[in-house]
Write a protein that holds these residues in place. Structure first.
Motif, mmCIF file in Angstrom:
data_model
loop_
_atom_site.group_PDB
_atom_site.id
_atom_site.type_symbol
_atom_site.label_atom_id
_atom_site.label_comp_id
_atom_site.label_asym_id
_atom_site.label_seq_id
_atom_site.Cartn_x
_atom_site.Cartn_y
_atom_site.Cartn_z
ATOM 1 N N PRO A 35 19.090 26.371 1.154
ATOM 2 C CA PRO A 35 19.273 25.213 2.029
ATOM 3 C C PRO A 35 18.980 25.572 3.484
ATOM 4 N N TYR A 200 23.040 25.134 -9.168
ATOM 5 C CA TYR A 200 22.575 23.898 -8.525
ATOM 6 C C TYR A 200 23.360 22.673 -8.998
ATOM 7 N N ILE A 203 23.812 19.735 -6.639
ATOM 8 C CA ILE A 203 22.599 19.164 -6.049
ATOM 9 C C ILE A 203 21.858 18.436 -7.165
ATOM 10 N N PHE A 286 18.684 15.797 0.760
ATOM 11 C CA PHE A 286 17.770 16.396 -0.214
ATOM 12 C C PHE A 286 17.098 15.303 -1.054
ATOM 13 N N LYS A 287 17.858 14.296 -1.447
ATOM 14 C CA LYS A 287 17.276 13.217 -2.242
ATOM 15 C C LYS A 287 16.204 12.483 -1.449
ATOM 16 N N ARG A 289 14.340 13.722 0.893
ATOM 17 C CA ARG A 289 13.177 14.606 0.955
ATOM 18 C C ARG A 289 12.454 14.661 -0.389
ATOM 19 N N ARG A 290 13.242 14.667 -1.482
ATOM 20 C CA ARG A 290 12.637 14.664 -2.813
ATOM 21 C C ARG A 290 11.732 13.463 -2.998
ATOM 22 N N PHE A 311 16.349 21.638 -5.441
ATOM 23 C CA PHE A 311 15.504 21.177 -4.330
ATOM 24 C C PHE A 311 14.087 21.716 -4.461
ATOM 25 N N SER A 350 9.493 23.996 -2.441
ATOM 26 C CA SER A 350 10.886 23.727 -2.104
ATOM 27 C C SER A 350 10.946 22.684 -0.993
ATOM 28 N N TYR A 351 11.818 21.701 -1.158
ATOM 29 C CA TYR A 351 12.004 20.738 -0.073
ATOM 30 C C TYR A 351 13.297 21.028 0.690
ATOM 31 N N ALA A 352 13.682 22.313 0.693
ATOM 32 C CA ALA A 352 14.780 22.772 1.556
ATOM 33 C C ALA A 352 14.212 23.068 2.938
#
Length: 372
Positions: A35, A200, A203, A286-287, A289-290, A311, A350-352
């Motif tokens: 993260p 996870y 998340i 995170f959602k 960004r997903r 993520f 990764s979208y972290a």
């Protein structure tokens, strides 16, 4: 020069860890699996206070009792797992827990059923133990989810364990309840272990998480604070299993690190008993960004499953030079083949990273790689 042990020669250094060595300060790193948020303030304060109070000495091998009691409560509330403080071991991250499992239970001749693709540390730990990997395909057509019927086909008299990771690294797949329960039933019917990595667990989007230990006694459940509370560098995790298993696991833990960091344990205790508001904010972000990265990749023609947890996304990208091309433009990713043969023609992203950086990265890929 003294030759290294053959068991270490059989594995390679992590391709993911290479992403930490990127020296280009302007690069957008979509390769790192941690993260990008800071540790919540209440946890920081708890750790600072522990140092000020000179709580910097050894703890019991299994961890401080108040933390283990909080973990017991957490398992009961969140997972439906009945356990007790004596069957909890606080570890130096979930990674140590994984290594403990392999060293305590796997040996030459054993077969370990492993989803393909899966987190590359699983393969390394199994190989170091001398056991054999039995791969189970997790296809994109099934959204990379491990299916119970596919596990059943791979079970033999030499099956010692099945590795589960839901939500999954590298795919973000979340297993269905019926498959979790069916594999748990198989573990009792065929007497094998389930090593369930649930790091996870929190998340997750629009789905529910299910723990196999709710349905079987033959489960070692691994979890930790790295992903949910952005405590990656503090190296703090935990596991639970029935007393016959924890005694063997403790032998590895005791002679490896003795106990997890005292300061980190104090922070972990606060993480469990304190406010969860920051966790909720992080998951909502995170959602968001997903949704962005999935839509942009699909628009570019890179077929991408709408990952339900973790993520990461795992788009289908047949261009073998994509990772290198992307890196040259300043976008760092990880080749899917690092996670198993079924990762070929895929890339883990990764979208972290910040929403703005993901937008920028997608713009760069579209302009310089897709249309360049």
């Amino acid at each position: 020069m003294v030759n290294p042990a053959s068991r270490t020669q059989s594995i390679e250094l992590s391709q993911i860890r290479k992403m930490f060595e990127v020296t280009n300060p302007d690069a957008i790193n979509l390769g790192i699996g941690e993260p990008d948020f800071n540790v919540p303030e209440n946890i920081k304060i708890a750790m600072k206070n522990s140092i000020d109070n000179n709580e910097t000495h050894y703890t019991p091998n299994k961890g401080i009792i108040e933390l283990r009691e909080a973990i017991v409560d957490k398992f009961k509330k969140d997972n439906g797992i009945k356990t007790n403080p004596e069957n909890i071991i606080v570890t130096a991250g979930a990674s140590e827990g994984l290594f403990m499992c392999a060293q305590a239970f796997f040996e030459a001749g054993d077969e370990i059923i492993l989803p393909n693709p899966s987190f590359l540390s699983y393969e390394a730990c199994i190989t170091l133990s001398g056991a054999k990997i039995v791969s189970v395909d997790c296809s994109m057509e099934n959204e990379f989810k491990l299916k119970a019927e596919d596990v059943l086909e791979k079970i033999s008299s030499d099956t010692k364990a099945v590795m589960l990771n839901s939500p999954s690294n590298p795919t973000g797949a979340v297993m269905e309840k019926e498959d979790i329960k069916a594999i748990a039933d198989l573990s009792m019917d065929h007497d094998f272990l389930i090593i369930s990595d649930e790091i996870y667990e929190k998340i997750i989007y629009d789905k529910n998480h299910y723990s196999p230990a709710k349905y079987s006694d033959n489960v070692i459940t691994l979890n930790g604070f790295s992903k949910t509370y952005a405590m990656t560098g503090l190296r703090i995790g935990y596991l639970t299993a029935n007393e016959n298993y924890t005694e063997e696991l403790l032998k590895i833990h005791q002679y490896n690190i003795a106990c997890a960091s005292t300061t980190s344990q104090k922070g972990a205790y606060e993480a469990l008993i304190g406010s969860q508001n920051e966790v909720e904010k992080m998951i909502n972000e995170f959602k968001r960004r997903r949704d962005l990265i999935v839509s942009r990749l699909n628009e570019m023609g890179y077929e991408t499953v709408n990952a339900e947890g973790a993520f990461y996304v795992f788009p289908k990208i047949a261009d073998e030079d994509f990772v290198q091309k992307a890196a040259k433009t300043g976008v760092i990713t990880v080749p899917g083949a690092a996670f198993g043969s079924n990762g070929k023609n895929h890339v883990r992203m990764s979208y972290a990273n910040s929403y703005e950086n993901i937008e920028k990265a997608m713009d760069i890929l579209e302009e310089r790689v897709v249309n360049g």
